[in-house]
Design a protein around this motif. Structure first.
Motif, PDB file in Angstrom:
ATOM      1  N   SER A 281       0.808  -1.221   0.000  1.00  0.00           N
ATOM      2  CA  SER A 281       0.000   0.000   0.000  1.00  0.00           C
ATOM      3  C   SER A 281       0.847   1.279   0.000  1.00  0.00           C
ATOM      4  O   SER A 281       0.309   2.372   0.034  1.00  0.00           O
ATOM      5  CB  SER A 281      -0.916  -0.006   1.225  1.00  0.00           C
ATOM      6  OG  SER A 281      -0.101   0.000   2.372  1.00  0.00           O
ATOM      7  N   THR A 282       2.162   1.129  -0.018  1.00  0.00           N
ATOM      8  CA  THR A 282       3.008   2.335   0.028  1.00  0.00           C
ATOM      9  C   THR A 282       2.870   3.127  -1.272  1.00  0.00           C
ATOM     10  O   THR A 282       2.923   2.559  -2.358  1.00  0.00           O
ATOM     11  CB  THR A 282       4.491   1.925   0.195  1.00  0.00           C
ATOM     12  OG1 THR A 282       4.600   1.074   1.322  1.00  0.00           O
ATOM     13  CG2 THR A 282       5.395   3.139   0.374  1.00  0.00           C
ATOM     14  N   ALA A 283       2.704   4.430  -1.131  1.00  0.00           N
ATOM     15  CA  ALA A 283       2.671   5.273  -2.333  1.00  0.00           C
ATOM     16  C   ALA A 283       4.123   5.482  -2.758  1.00  0.00           C
ATOM     17  O   ALA A 283       4.929   5.997  -1.982  1.00  0.00           O
ATOM     18  CB  ALA A 283       2.018   6.605  -2.012  1.00  0.00           C
ATOM     19  N   MET A 284       4.459   5.065  -3.969  1.00  0.00           N
ATOM     20  CA  MET A 284       5.852   5.124  -4.378  1.00  0.00           C
ATOM     21  C   MET A 284       6.377   6.558  -4.454  1.00  0.00           C
ATOM     22  O   MET A 284       7.572   6.788  -4.321  1.00  0.00           O
ATOM     23  CB  MET A 284       6.048   4.392  -5.710  1.00  0.00           C
ATOM     24  CG  MET A 284       5.770   2.902  -5.592  1.00  0.00           C
ATOM     25  SD  MET A 284       6.735   2.098  -4.281  1.00  0.00           S
ATOM     26  CE  MET A 284       8.351   2.030  -5.025  1.00  0.00           C
ATOM     27  N   THR A 285       5.453   7.525  -4.637  1.00  0.00           N
ATOM     28  CA  THR A 285       5.904   8.917  -4.667  1.00  0.00           C
ATOM     29  C   THR A 285       6.512   9.315  -3.316  1.00  0.00           C
ATOM     30  O   THR A 285       7.378  10.181  -3.255  1.00  0.00           O
ATOM     31  CB  THR A 285       4.714   9.853  -4.968  1.00  0.00           C
ATOM     32  OG1 THR A 285       3.609   9.423  -4.177  1.00  0.00           O
ATOM     33  CG2 THR A 285       4.342   9.853  -6.424  1.00  0.00           C
ATOM     34  N   ASP A 286       6.073   8.651  -2.250  1.00  0.00           N
ATOM     35  CA  ASP A 286       6.640   8.940  -0.925  1.00  0.00           C
ATOM     36  C   ASP A 286       8.143   8.662  -0.900  1.00  0.00           C
ATOM     37  O   ASP A 286       8.884   9.278  -0.147  1.00  0.00           O
ATOM     38  CB  ASP A 286       5.989   8.061   0.160  1.00  0.00           C
ATOM     39  CG  ASP A 286       4.541   8.440   0.388  1.00  0.00           C
ATOM     40  OD1 ASP A 286       4.096   9.439  -0.198  1.00  0.00           O
ATOM     41  OD2 ASP A 286       3.864   7.720   1.150  1.00  0.00           O
ATOM     42  N   LEU A 287       8.564   7.693  -1.700  1.00  0.00           N
ATOM     43  CA  LEU A 287       9.991   7.339  -1.684  1.00  0.00           C
ATOM     44  C   LEU A 287      10.831   8.445  -2.308  1.00  0.00           C
ATOM     45  O   LEU A 287      11.925   8.735  -1.860  1.00  0.00           O
ATOM     46  CB  LEU A 287      10.250   6.014  -2.419  1.00  0.00           C
ATOM     47  CG  LEU A 287       9.482   4.780  -1.947  1.00  0.00           C
ATOM     48  CD1 LEU A 287      10.180   3.520  -2.423  1.00  0.00           C
ATOM     49  CD2 LEU A 287       9.356   4.735  -0.438  1.00  0.00           C
ATOM     50  N   TYR A 302       1.482  -8.092   2.963  1.00  0.00           N
ATOM     51  CA  TYR A 302       0.388  -7.119   2.981  1.00  0.00           C
ATOM     52  C   TYR A 302      -0.511  -7.238   1.754  1.00  0.00           C
ATOM     53  O   TYR A 302      -1.667  -6.830   1.781  1.00  0.00           O
ATOM     54  CB  TYR A 302       0.930  -5.692   3.171  1.00  0.00           C
ATOM     55  CG  TYR A 302       1.341  -5.509   4.608  1.00  0.00           C
ATOM     56  CD1 TYR A 302       0.429  -5.089   5.559  1.00  0.00           C
ATOM     57  CD2 TYR A 302       2.615  -5.880   5.031  1.00  0.00           C
ATOM     58  CE1 TYR A 302       0.779  -4.994   6.889  1.00  0.00           C
ATOM     59  CE2 TYR A 302       2.974  -5.787   6.367  1.00  0.00           C
ATOM     60  CZ  TYR A 302       2.051  -5.344   7.296  1.00  0.00           C
ATOM     61  OH  TYR A 302       2.396  -5.272   8.619  1.00  0.00           O
ATOM     62  N   LEU A 303       0.011  -7.859   0.689  1.00  0.00           N
ATOM     63  CA  LEU A 303      -0.857  -8.161  -0.462  1.00  0.00           C
ATOM     64  C   LEU A 303      -1.919  -9.162  -0.017  1.00  0.00           C
ATOM     65  O   LEU A 303      -3.091  -9.039  -0.346  1.00  0.00           O
ATOM     66  CB  LEU A 303      -0.045  -8.836  -1.573  1.00  0.00           C
ATOM     67  CG  LEU A 303       0.736  -7.981  -2.553  1.00  0.00           C
ATOM     68  CD1 LEU A 303       1.577  -8.874  -3.450  1.00  0.00           C
ATOM     69  CD2 LEU A 303      -0.235  -7.174  -3.404  1.00  0.00           C
ATOM     70  N   TRP A 304      -1.480 -10.156   0.723  1.00  0.00           N
ATOM     71  CA  TRP A 304      -2.397 -11.180   1.244  1.00  0.00           C
ATOM     72  C   TRP A 304      -3.370 -10.545   2.237  1.00  0.00           C
ATOM     73  O   TRP A 304      -4.552 -10.809   2.210  1.00  0.00           O
ATOM     74  CB  TRP A 304      -1.602 -12.281   1.952  1.00  0.00           C
ATOM     75  CG  TRP A 304      -1.107 -13.437   1.148  1.00  0.00           C
ATOM     76  CD1 TRP A 304      -1.541 -14.731   1.226  1.00  0.00           C
ATOM     77  CD2 TRP A 304      -0.042 -13.449   0.166  1.00  0.00           C
ATOM     78  NE1 TRP A 304      -0.821 -15.523   0.359  1.00  0.00           N
ATOM     79  CE2 TRP A 304       0.097 -14.770  -0.303  1.00  0.00           C
ATOM     80  CE3 TRP A 304       0.789 -12.486  -0.372  1.00  0.00           C
ATOM     81  CZ2 TRP A 304       1.035 -15.146  -1.268  1.00  0.00           C
ATOM     82  CZ3 TRP A 304       1.725 -12.850  -1.334  1.00  0.00           C
ATOM     83  CH2 TRP A 304       1.835 -14.153  -1.770  1.00  0.00           C
ATOM     84  N   LEU A 305      -2.814  -9.697   3.107  1.00  0.00           N
ATOM     85  CA  LEU A 305      -3.664  -9.114   4.154  1.00  0.00           C
ATOM     86  C   LEU A 305      -4.706  -8.181   3.574  1.00  0.00           C
ATOM     87  O   LEU A 305      -5.837  -8.132   4.052  1.00  0.00           O
ATOM     88  CB  LEU A 305      -2.806  -8.354   5.167  1.00  0.00           C
ATOM     89  CG  LEU A 305      -1.911  -9.203   6.065  1.00  0.00           C
ATOM     90  CD1 LEU A 305      -0.949  -8.328   6.856  1.00  0.00           C
ATOM     91  CD2 LEU A 305      -2.736 -10.046   7.028  1.00  0.00           C
ATOM     92  N   SER A 306      -4.348  -7.435   2.530  1.00  0.00           N
ATOM     93  CA  SER A 306      -5.351  -6.504   2.016  1.00  0.00           C
ATOM     94  C   SER A 306      -6.390  -7.217   1.160  1.00  0.00           C
ATOM     95  O   SER A 306      -7.550  -6.816   1.153  1.00  0.00           O
ATOM     96  CB  SER A 306      -4.710  -5.333   1.280  1.00  0.00           C
ATOM     97  OG  SER A 306      -3.899  -5.817   0.253  1.00  0.00           O
ATOM     98  N   LEU A 338       6.630 -14.354   1.422  1.00  0.00           N
ATOM     99  CA  LEU A 338       5.542 -14.243   2.402  1.00  0.00           C
ATOM    100  C   LEU A 338       5.951 -14.477   3.868  1.00  0.00           C
ATOM    101  O   LEU A 338       6.509 -15.509   4.196  1.00  0.00           O
ATOM    102  CB  LEU A 338       4.492 -15.281   1.999  1.00  0.00           C
ATOM    103  CG  LEU A 338       3.174 -15.280   2.712  1.00  0.00           C
ATOM    104  CD1 LEU A 338       2.471 -13.959   2.490  1.00  0.00           C
ATOM    105  CD2 LEU A 338       2.316 -16.420   2.187  1.00  0.00           C
ATOM    106  N   ASP A 339       5.649 -13.517   4.706  1.00  0.00           N
ATOM    107  CA  ASP A 339       5.920 -13.648   6.142  1.00  0.00           C
ATOM    108  C   ASP A 339       4.600 -13.578   6.908  1.00  0.00           C
ATOM    109  O   ASP A 339       4.410 -12.715   7.761  1.00  0.00           O
ATOM    110  CB  ASP A 339       6.888 -12.536   6.588  1.00  0.00           C
ATOM    111  CG  ASP A 339       7.272 -12.643   8.060  1.00  0.00           C
ATOM    112  OD1 ASP A 339       7.141 -13.736   8.638  1.00  0.00           O
ATOM    113  OD2 ASP A 339       7.689 -11.633   8.645  1.00  0.00           O
ATOM    114  N   LEU A 340       3.695 -14.457   6.563  1.00  0.00           N
ATOM    115  CA  LEU A 340       2.420 -14.512   7.319  1.00  0.00           C
ATOM    116  C   LEU A 340       2.660 -15.255   8.615  1.00  0.00           C
ATOM    117  O   LEU A 340       3.567 -16.075   8.716  1.00  0.00           O
ATOM    118  CB  LEU A 340       1.357 -15.266   6.514  1.00  0.00           C
ATOM    119  CG  LEU A 340       0.524 -14.478   5.513  1.00  0.00           C
ATOM    120  CD1 LEU A 340      -0.575 -15.359   4.968  1.00  0.00           C
ATOM    121  CD2 LEU A 340      -0.083 -13.211   6.123  1.00  0.00           C
ATOM    122  N   GLY A 341       1.775 -14.993   9.582  1.00  0.00           N
ATOM    123  CA  GLY A 341       1.923 -15.660  10.879  1.00  0.00           C
ATOM    124  C   GLY A 341       2.305 -14.632  11.915  1.00  0.00           C
ATOM    125  O   GLY A 341       2.467 -13.453  11.600  1.00  0.00           O
ATOM    126  N   GLY A 342       2.476 -15.045  13.162  1.00  0.00           N
ATOM    127  CA  GLY A 342       2.722 -14.082  14.233  1.00  0.00           C
ATOM    128  C   GLY A 342       1.481 -13.229  14.377  1.00  0.00           C
ATOM    129  O   GLY A 342       0.373 -13.734  14.546  1.00  0.00           O
TER     130      GLY A 342
END
Ligand code: PEP
Ligand code: MG
Length: 586
Positions: A281-287, A302-306, A338-342
């Motif tokens: 969800s990061t806006a690349m312009t922020d970078l 976060y792709l999975w979460l959203s 993927l770091d799902l879990g926790g």
């Protein structure tokens, strides 16, 4: 006015109205104003809730009359009568229109009005009827709330969200443009909701026990995410003080603007690449806005979460390519599988096992992927396919034994072969890295280094697992000590083993966002830093004030402080840095 002290989770100061966010199913009445475009939809929501409530009460009444007879069986009849009374619904509708308030608020107002009439009656039986009114009102409100999945859709104007706790998926579901700040009863600096607040540049304070019970929607609150102070119903002097701090923060931040287009360099010209941690969800312009020199950590979960499901291979190719295309040709992105879990769990989804007693020690991350090879392969194929569009490397999270790295590499090699046979264009020499975030991985870094190309120190988890301190638990936050000698030693071992094998060492945990720790880690030998984008300018500024020699001396001193406590080590580094970078707020 009440003053609370919590953990500063995301820098910055803000004042605004409280919005109490509660998870679905909790008793609460969210009250907020709506604008006139929403009046019709609120009225239809109200009508639906009345209809649903009538049906529920009719079936309760039918159920009751099966079990009892006489007057008890008819207690619900009066409820139905009230719900069918056109006056009642009309009053609620008028309240929505006249006061421009949400349906729950209108129901609450009318409930109070009717209940007050009954409560004022002399006849005891009639006085008792006030309880029936409250009962109906509560049921209507529950039904109104049951319609929405979370509190997110109810936030219509800028506010400070106050919650018991926010999960990563709840946090990302909130309308960011309306969130001025976050305050939570629970959570810690490295809980994922805190990371998201920092990524969004939204001031946040966590660990203020019971604030979500004490505060009410609409009350004014001041949040200082830099000091951890929260003031409810502030007086004028507290508001003046906050404005002063916030003006200082703003003028210092403005002074960092000139560094935006410069690369990270020490005073003596040594390059210190400062990269960004991002998610889908990061806006690349922020970078660009902060002058990030690439992406050192893309948290793909976060792709999975959203989506609340696994994205298809095509969807993933699209997502990864989009990020690559928004970087310049010489900038690299590190995509973490993927770091799902926790605490990153997809509710009601088989993608994550949310029934584990100890999810942080369970089927998390690479462990999940190695048990679900189809998911793993789809992701690796998608990352490889995206690699045709720019510089990319792959990162394996939560490696704790050598076999996991070997298995992951084998699957990656299989995918490379498969794509090769399919004639797909991709980077066949894509680099593979290991996150060092479990103590065992640091201790076997020498073996791991021989079978990968780079290391990324995930200090958030490394601290949690080394010190046995839940990174989410505010009650033991004082034991979560980045500068603990044990953590320092594991980092030293990792850097030494990595460098001996020619592996680059990045830090992508939150330690990189604290300039004090970043300078120390640089002195210990870390090559580059990846962090929440908003913190890049400050860290860049601090590096421009020190030489490599300053940092190396600091690291040497810290190595000799093994017998000291973490806070003494930290204070030593901070004092040193205050001397080297005067005027920089640390
Ligand atoms: C870490 O553990 O330091 C890390 C960067 O990973 P995450 O915070 O996503 O667990
Ligand atoms: Mg981690």
């Amino acid at each position: 006015m009440r003053v609370f002290e919590g953990l500063p989770a995301s820098n910055g100061q803000v004042a605004g109205p409280v919005y109490i966010f509660r998870k679905k199913g909790c008793e609460q009445v969210p009250e907020y104003e709506i604008d006139d475009t929403l009046i019709d939809s609120e009225i239809s929501r109200l009508a639906d809730a009345f209809a649903l409530t009538r049906n529920q009460i009719r079936s309760l009444s039918a159920e009751l009359s099966k079990r009892v007879s006489g007057t008890e069986a008819s207690i619900f009849e009066s409820h139905v009568m009230i719900l069918e009374d056109p006056m009642v619904i009309e009053k609620c509708q008028r309240n929505i229109k006249d006061k421009m308030c949400n349906a729950e608020w209108a129901v609450n107002n009318i409930t109070a009005e009717y209940a007050a009439i009954f409560e004022g009656m002399e006849d005891e039986y009639l006085r008792e009827r006030a309880n029936d009114i409250y009962d109906i009102g509560n049921r209507l409100i529950r039904n109104l709330q049951g319609e929405s999945d979370s509190g997110s859709t109810q936030i219509l104007k800028p506010c400070v969200v106050v919650a018991d706790e926010l999960s990563p998926s709840e946090t990302i579901a909130l309308p960011r443009h309306l969130i001025l700040g976050f305050v939570t009863d629970r959570g810690s600096m490295t809980s994922h909701a805190s990371l998201i607040s920092r990524a969004l540049g939204i001031p946040a304070v966590v660990g203020i026990v019971n604030l979500s019970e004490i505060a009410r929607t609409g009350e004014c609150v001041l949040v200082d995410g830099t000091s951890g102070k929260v003031v409810l119903n502030p007086d004028q002097s507290a508001i003046d003080e906050l404005n002063k701090t916030s003006a200082f923060t703003k003028s210092f931040n403005d002074s960092l603007e000139e560094l935006k287009n410069k690369q990270g360099l020490t005073k003596d010209g040594i390059s210190v690449p400062l990269l960004a941690n991002i998610d889908s969800s990061t806006a690349m312009t922020d970078l660009y806005a902060v002058g990030a020199e690439g992406v050192g950590l893309y948290r793909t979960e976060y792709l999975w979460l959203s989506l609340k499901r696994e994205p298809s291979e095509e969807e993933q190719v699209e997502a990864y390519t989009r990020v690559l295309r928004s970087l310049s040709a010489d900038q690299e992105i590190t995509i973490r599988v993927l770091d799902l879990g926790g605490d990153k769990i997809i509710m009601d989804d088989q993608c994550a096992n949310n029934k584990e007693a100890n999810p942080f020690l369970g089927n998390r991350s690479i462990r999940y992927l190695l048990r679900n090879l189809d998911v793993f392969k789809r992701q690796l194929r998608a990352i490889l396919r995206a690699s045709a569009h720019g510089k990319l490397q792959i990162l394996y999270p939560m490696i704790s034994v050598l076999e996991e790295l070997r298995e992951a590499n084998k699957i990656l090699d299989d995918c490379i072969l498969e794509l090769h046979q399919e004639g797909v264009c991709f980077d066949e020499g894509v680099k593979r890295g290991v996150m060092i975030e479990v103590p065992s991985a640091a201790l076997i870094a020498e073996s791991l280094a021989q079978e990968c190309d780079f290391f990324s120190l995930g200090t958030n988890d490394l601290i949690q697992y080394t010190l046995a301190v839940d990174r989410l638990n505010e009650t033991i936050a004082r034991l979560y000590q980045p500068a603990h000698p044990a953590v320092m030693r594991l980092i030293d071992i990792t850097i030494k083993a990595g460098h001996e094998n020619g592996n680059k060492i990045t830090v992508c945990g939150e330690m990189a966002t604290d300039p004090v720790m970043a300078v120390l880690l640089f002195g210990m030998g870390v090559d580059e830093f990846s962090m929440t984008p908003n913190t890049i300018p400050l860290v860049k500024k601090v590096f421009s004030c020190i030489s490599r020699d300053d940092a190396v001396k600091m690291a040497d001193k810290v190595r000799s402080m093994n017998a000291k406590q973490a806070d003494q080590i930290y204070q030593y580094c901070k004092n040193k840095l205050l001397e080297l970078a005067p005027g920089v707020p640390l």
